[in-house]
Design a protein around this motif. Structure first.
Motif, PDB file in Angstrom:
ATOM      1  N   ALA A 147       0.861  -1.183   0.000  1.00 41.04           N
ATOM      2  CA  ALA A 147       0.000   0.000   0.000  1.00 41.04           C
ATOM      3  C   ALA A 147       0.896   1.231   0.000  1.00 41.04           C
ATOM      4  CB  ALA A 147      -0.904   0.007   1.232  1.00 41.04           C
ATOM      5  N   HIS A 148       0.746   2.079  -1.015  1.00 42.07           N
ATOM      6  CA  HIS A 148       1.510   3.331  -1.121  1.00 42.07           C
ATOM      7  C   HIS A 148       0.565   4.491  -0.837  1.00 42.07           C
ATOM      8  CE1 HIS A 148       4.440   6.236  -2.474  1.00 42.07           C
ATOM      9  NE2 HIS A 148       3.475   6.809  -3.194  1.00 42.07           N
ATOM     10  N   PHE A 149       0.844   5.248   0.224  1.00 39.39           N
ATOM     11  CA  PHE A 149      -0.026   6.349   0.638  1.00 39.39           C
ATOM     12  C   PHE A 149       0.253   7.591  -0.192  1.00 39.39           C
ATOM     13  CE2 PHE A 149      -0.210   3.470   4.145  1.00 39.39           C
ATOM     14  CZ  PHE A 149      -1.518   3.571   4.582  1.00 39.39           C
ATOM     15  N   ILE A 150      -0.799   8.068  -0.889  1.00 46.48           N
ATOM     16  CA  ILE A 150      -0.653   9.284  -1.683  1.00 46.48           C
ATOM     17  C   ILE A 150      -1.118  10.503  -0.888  1.00 46.48           C
ATOM     18  CG2 ILE A 150      -0.734   8.167  -3.919  1.00 46.48           C
ATOM     19  CD1 ILE A 150      -3.693   8.913  -4.093  1.00 46.48           C
ATOM     20  N   THR A 151      -1.935  10.288   0.144  1.00 45.99           N
ATOM     21  CA  THR A 151      -2.315  11.335   1.096  1.00 45.99           C
ATOM     22  C   THR A 151      -2.283  10.704   2.479  1.00 45.99           C
ATOM     23  OG1 THR A 151      -4.706  10.926   1.145  1.00 45.99           O
ATOM     24  CG2 THR A 151      -3.885  12.361  -0.619  1.00 45.99           C
ATOM     25  N   GLN A 152      -2.689  11.471   3.474  1.00 47.88           N
ATOM     26  CA  GLN A 152      -2.707  10.945   4.839  1.00 47.88           C
ATOM     27  C   GLN A 152      -3.742   9.844   5.025  1.00 47.88           C
ATOM     28  OE1 GLN A 152      -0.668  11.806   7.449  1.00 47.88           O
ATOM     29  NE2 GLN A 152       0.481  13.036   5.995  1.00 47.88           N
ATOM     30  N   THR A 153      -4.750   9.784   4.144  1.00 49.11           N
ATOM     31  CA  THR A 153      -5.830   8.808   4.342  1.00 49.11           C
ATOM     32  C   THR A 153      -6.135   7.936   3.131  1.00 49.11           C
ATOM     33  OG1 THR A 153      -7.458  10.484   3.709  1.00 49.11           O
ATOM     34  CG2 THR A 153      -7.004  10.245   6.064  1.00 49.11           C
ATOM     35  N   VAL A 154      -5.420   8.092   2.023  1.00 54.38           N
ATOM     36  CA  VAL A 154      -5.693   7.313   0.813  1.00 54.38           C
ATOM     37  C   VAL A 154      -4.426   6.608   0.350  1.00 54.38           C
ATOM     38  CG1 VAL A 154      -6.432   7.408  -1.599  1.00 54.38           C
ATOM     39  CG2 VAL A 154      -7.521   8.892   0.074  1.00 54.38           C
ATOM     40  N   ALA A 155      -4.568   5.313   0.056  1.00 52.97           N
ATOM     41  CA  ALA A 155      -3.432   4.519  -0.423  1.00 52.97           C
ATOM     42  C   ALA A 155      -3.807   3.787  -1.701  1.00 52.97           C
ATOM     43  CB  ALA A 155      -2.998   3.512   0.639  1.00 52.97           C
ATOM     44  N   LEU A 156      -2.867   3.725  -2.618  1.00 53.36           N
ATOM     45  CA  LEU A 156      -3.001   2.887  -3.809  1.00 53.36           C
ATOM     46  C   LEU A 156      -2.329   1.567  -3.496  1.00 53.36           C
ATOM     47  CD1 LEU A 156      -2.124   5.452  -6.602  1.00 53.36           C
ATOM     48  CD2 LEU A 156      -4.378   4.743  -5.809  1.00 53.36           C
ATOM     49  N   GLU A 157      -2.905   0.465  -3.980  1.00 60.34           N
ATOM     50  CA  GLU A 157      -2.384  -0.858  -3.628  1.00 60.34           C
ATOM     51  C   GLU A 157      -2.173  -1.725  -4.854  1.00 60.34           C
ATOM     52  OE1 GLU A 157      -4.721  -1.481   0.596  1.00 60.34           O
ATOM     53  OE2 GLU A 157      -5.316  -2.670  -1.119  1.00 60.34           O
ATOM     54  N   VAL A 158      -1.222  -2.614  -4.717  1.00 61.20           N
ATOM     55  CA  VAL A 158      -1.060  -3.721  -5.643  1.00 61.20           C
ATOM     56  C   VAL A 158      -1.018  -4.975  -4.783  1.00 61.20           C
ATOM     57  CG1 VAL A 158       1.469  -3.546  -5.712  1.00 61.20           C
ATOM     58  CG2 VAL A 158       0.247  -4.641  -7.598  1.00 61.20           C
ATOM     59  N   MET A 159      -1.742  -6.017  -5.216  1.00 55.43           N
ATOM     60  CA  MET A 159      -1.842  -7.237  -4.416  1.00 55.43           C
ATOM     61  C   MET A 159      -1.814  -8.440  -5.353  1.00 55.43           C
ATOM     62  SD  MET A 159      -4.688  -8.088  -1.445  1.00 55.43           S
ATOM     63  CE  MET A 159      -6.098  -7.841  -2.476  1.00 55.43           C
ATOM     64  N   GLY A 160      -1.133  -9.468  -4.945  1.00 51.30           N
ATOM     65  CA  GLY A 160      -1.078 -10.685  -5.730  1.00 51.30           C
ATOM     66  C   GLY A 160      -1.068 -11.896  -4.829  1.00 51.30           C
ATOM     67  N   GLY A 161      -1.520 -13.026  -5.367  1.00 50.77           N
ATOM     68  CA  GLY A 161      -1.535 -14.240  -4.574  1.00 50.77           C
ATOM     69  C   GLY A 161      -2.373 -15.329  -5.197  1.00 50.77           C
ATOM     70  N   TYR A 162      -2.757 -16.283  -4.374  1.00 50.10           N
ATOM     71  CA  TYR A 162      -3.521 -17.447  -4.811  1.00 50.10           C
ATOM     72  C   TYR A 162      -4.950 -17.311  -4.322  1.00 50.10           C
ATOM     73  CZ  TYR A 162      -5.002 -22.257  -5.482  1.00 50.10           C
ATOM     74  OH  TYR A 162      -5.676 -23.385  -5.881  1.00 50.10           O
ATOM     75  N   ASN A 163      -5.900 -17.538  -5.221  1.00 49.06           N
ATOM     76  CA  ASN A 163      -7.323 -17.516  -4.882  1.00 49.06           C
ATOM     77  C   ASN A 163      -7.989 -18.762  -5.455  1.00 49.06           C
ATOM     78  OD1 ASN A 163      -7.784 -14.752  -3.626  1.00 49.06           O
ATOM     79  ND2 ASN A 163      -6.661 -14.247  -5.476  1.00 49.06           N
ATOM     80  N   TYR A 164      -8.906 -19.329  -4.689  1.00 51.24           N
ATOM     81  CA  TYR A 164      -9.585 -20.558  -5.082  1.00 51.24           C
ATOM     82  C   TYR A 164     -11.080 -20.381  -4.908  1.00 51.24           C
ATOM     83  CZ  TYR A 164     -11.444 -25.279  -4.847  1.00 51.24           C
ATOM     84  OH  TYR A 164     -12.187 -26.394  -5.053  1.00 51.24           O
TER      85      TYR A 164
END
Length: 192
Positions: A147-164
């Motif tokens: 999670a990369h915070f662009i403001t004090q309360t908003v973050a942009l995210e990248v997420m990866g993994g396994y889902n079933y």
């Protein structure tokens, strides 16, 4: 000569005034937040969009949306629920819609973080269904992200993994595998 000098002084004053008002603003790309957004009592709201893809060989398009909300039970640990909504279009085949709901737990790791971002791990277990099947089935996911915070309360995210998900019960086809998603979260301070 006095009129010329006065005119030049007046033009020089306008030029300096115009230069003083010239303001360049750059969009904010990060904020030093420390641990404040992930403190106990705060809320997180947001979602992600993932598994967007188009196959030219099979004329197949797919997309998944996952809105979520969580509460920080302790510093760095949030629990909550997320909806899993999917759409798949295949040429000459009826469209497939998938759905599900899953409680989740997300932990933000203290090590390897910066003042503007946090690594996290998320696990979820729930139920899922499909427009092809007439019943619901077991679904789970295990993901990691940043999670990369662009403001004090908003973050942009990248997420990866396994889902079933065994969402297509009647046809015998389940949905499982590795995936990646992009999203955002809004962190709301709780009452203290």
């Amino acid at each position: 000569m006095k009129k010329f000098t006065f005119l030049m002084a007046l033009l020089g004053g306008f030029a300096l005034s115009a230069e003083a008002q010239k303001v360049e603003t750059m969009p904010q790309t990060s904020a030093n937040v420390g641990l404040e957004p992930i403190k106990q009592g705060n809320w997180m709201l947001g979602g992600s969009i993932g598994n967007i893809g188009y196959s030219f060989e099979g004329d197949k398009f797919g997309i998944n949306l996952s809105p979520r909300a969580g509460y920080f039970v302790t510093d760095g640990l949030a629990i909550g629920a997320q909806a899993n909504l999917g759409f798949e279009a295949i040429k000459d085949v009826p469209n497939v819609y998938t759905y599900g709901i899953s409680p989740f737990a997300r932990y933000y790791f203290p090590g390897g973080a910066s003042a503007t971002g946090r690594f996290f791990g998320q696990g979820d277990i729930g139920i899922a269904g499909s427009s092809r099947g007439s019943d619901v089935a077991f679904a789970f996911g295990l993901n990691a992200g940043y999670a990369h915070f662009i403001t004090q309360t908003v973050a942009l995210e990248v997420m990866g993994g396994y889902n079933y998900s065994k969402a297509n019960i009647n046809s015998g086809n389940g949905q499982s595998g590795l995936g990646i998603s992009l999203g955002f979260q809004i962190y709301l301070p709780g009452q203290r």
